[in-house]
Design a protein around this motif. Sequence first.
Motif, PDB file in Angstrom:
ATOM      1  N   UNK A  16       3.035 -11.239 -10.896  1.00 50.77           N
ATOM      2  CA  UNK A  16       1.520 -10.102 -10.994  1.00 50.77           C
ATOM      3  C   UNK A  16       1.917  -9.353  -9.810  1.00 50.77           C
ATOM      4  N   UNK A  17       1.219  -7.793 -10.329  1.00 48.03           N
ATOM      5  CA  UNK A  17       1.822  -6.742 -10.467  1.00 48.03           C
ATOM      6  C   UNK A  17       1.032  -6.308  -8.952  1.00 48.03           C
ATOM      7  N   UNK A  18       1.792  -6.799  -7.593  1.00 49.97           N
ATOM      8  CA  UNK A  18       1.225  -6.275  -6.335  1.00 49.97           C
ATOM      9  C   UNK A  18       1.970  -4.635  -5.744  1.00 49.97           C
ATOM     10  N   UNK A  19       2.993  -4.474  -6.954  1.00 48.10           N
ATOM     11  CA  UNK A  19       3.856  -3.350  -5.839  1.00 48.10           C
ATOM     12  C   UNK A  19       4.117  -2.001  -6.918  1.00 48.10           C
ATOM     13  N   UNK A  54       0.064   1.155 -13.049  1.00 45.39           N
ATOM     14  CA  UNK A  54      -1.051  -0.177 -14.286  1.00 45.39           C
ATOM     15  C   UNK A  54      -1.912  -0.403 -14.362  1.00 45.39           C
ATOM     16  N   UNK A  55      -3.178  -0.309 -15.076  1.00 45.28           N
ATOM     17  CA  UNK A  55      -3.744  -1.096 -14.527  1.00 45.28           C
ATOM     18  C   UNK A  55      -4.215  -1.945 -14.810  1.00 45.28           C
ATOM     19  N   UNK A  60       3.951  -6.563 -17.098  1.00 46.12           N
ATOM     20  CA  UNK A  60       4.654  -6.634 -18.704  1.00 46.12           C
ATOM     21  C   UNK A  60       5.437  -6.289 -19.421  1.00 46.12           C
ATOM     22  N   UNK A  61       6.586  -6.032 -18.296  1.00 45.08           N
ATOM     23  CA  UNK A  61       8.300  -6.711 -18.979  1.00 45.08           C
ATOM     24  C   UNK A  61       8.483  -6.636 -17.538  1.00 45.08           C
ATOM     25  N   UNK A  62      10.010  -7.193 -18.011  1.00 42.42           N
ATOM     26  CA  UNK A  62      11.213  -7.648 -16.558  1.00 42.42           C
ATOM     27  C   UNK A  62      12.579  -6.118 -16.432  1.00 42.42           C
ATOM     28  N   UNK A  63      12.482  -6.191 -15.087  1.00 45.31           N
ATOM     29  CA  UNK A  63      13.318  -5.158 -14.374  1.00 45.31           C
ATOM     30  C   UNK A  63      14.180  -5.160 -13.443  1.00 45.31           C
ATOM     31  N   UNK A  74       5.774   0.379  -2.736  1.00 44.77           N
ATOM     32  CA  UNK A  74       4.284   0.687  -1.646  1.00 44.77           C
ATOM     33  C   UNK A  74       3.623  -0.576  -3.057  1.00 44.77           C
ATOM     34  N   UNK A  75       2.825  -0.685  -2.162  1.00 44.77           N
ATOM     35  CA  UNK A  75       1.722  -1.865  -1.810  1.00 44.77           C
ATOM     36  C   UNK A  75       0.856  -1.051  -3.517  1.00 44.77           C
ATOM     37  N   UNK A  76       0.760  -1.929  -4.204  1.00 39.98           N
ATOM     38  CA  UNK A  76      -0.800  -1.422  -4.991  1.00 39.98           C
ATOM     39  C   UNK A  76      -1.409  -0.423  -4.105  1.00 39.98           C
ATOM     40  N   UNK A  77      -2.497  -1.107  -3.239  1.00 40.28           N
ATOM     41  CA  UNK A  77      -3.730  -0.153  -2.176  1.00 40.28           C
ATOM     42  C   UNK A  77      -2.901   0.837  -1.247  1.00 40.28           C
TER      43      UNK A  77
END
Length: 203
Positions: A16-19, A54-55, A60-63, A74-77
């Motif tokens: 999940x893209x949370x940060x 990202x939206x 979409x990838x591993x880092x 940072x949190x996305x919000x």
Amino acid sequence: MQRLRPEQSVFHEGDPAKRVFMVTHGALKLYTLLADGRRQITGFMFPGDFLGVSVDQEYAFTVEALEETELWWFSRDAFDRFIAEHPQVERELYRLAAHELAEAQRQMVLLGRKAAAERLASFFLSLLERAERASGLPERTFDLPMSRIDIADYLGLTKETVSRMLAHLRSRGLIRLQAQDRVEVLDRDGLRSMAQGESVGLA
């Protein structure tokens, strides 16, 4: 702040893209796994780069860290609120996104059209130019924190081919290895000619 050891992951493909992250020190590699299990490295990140902008709801990838690395996160919000309050940062992110798109287009040409020596020469030039953007000064050297296997997976080559092309660039007097992870460019014009296919090189 988040500190990473070499080979430690920031996040994995599908998480999940949370940060949102910003690299402050070190270097990272981005990769995705193909359907047949092979790894394709899609890029490298250095200080000043952002990750996770990202939206999409999933990464979409591993880092993964290439060396000792530090990140601010940072949190996305919170990041969205910060951008809304600082339009100059939004403009900078737009500039970075445009640069990343141009890099992706160059990577497509690199993998689709260029011979092995041309690919490695192009990659080295991009790292040298990046070092110059970071310092704001002309440079002759750049760091090479990624392994030969990482370079191979990024350029669509084998490790053996990367080593052979590295020896080829050295024998042509284009570069010198100050260390395994530090390259000096001896002939920038010659390296550019090699990257553009204007020199007689190896396939």
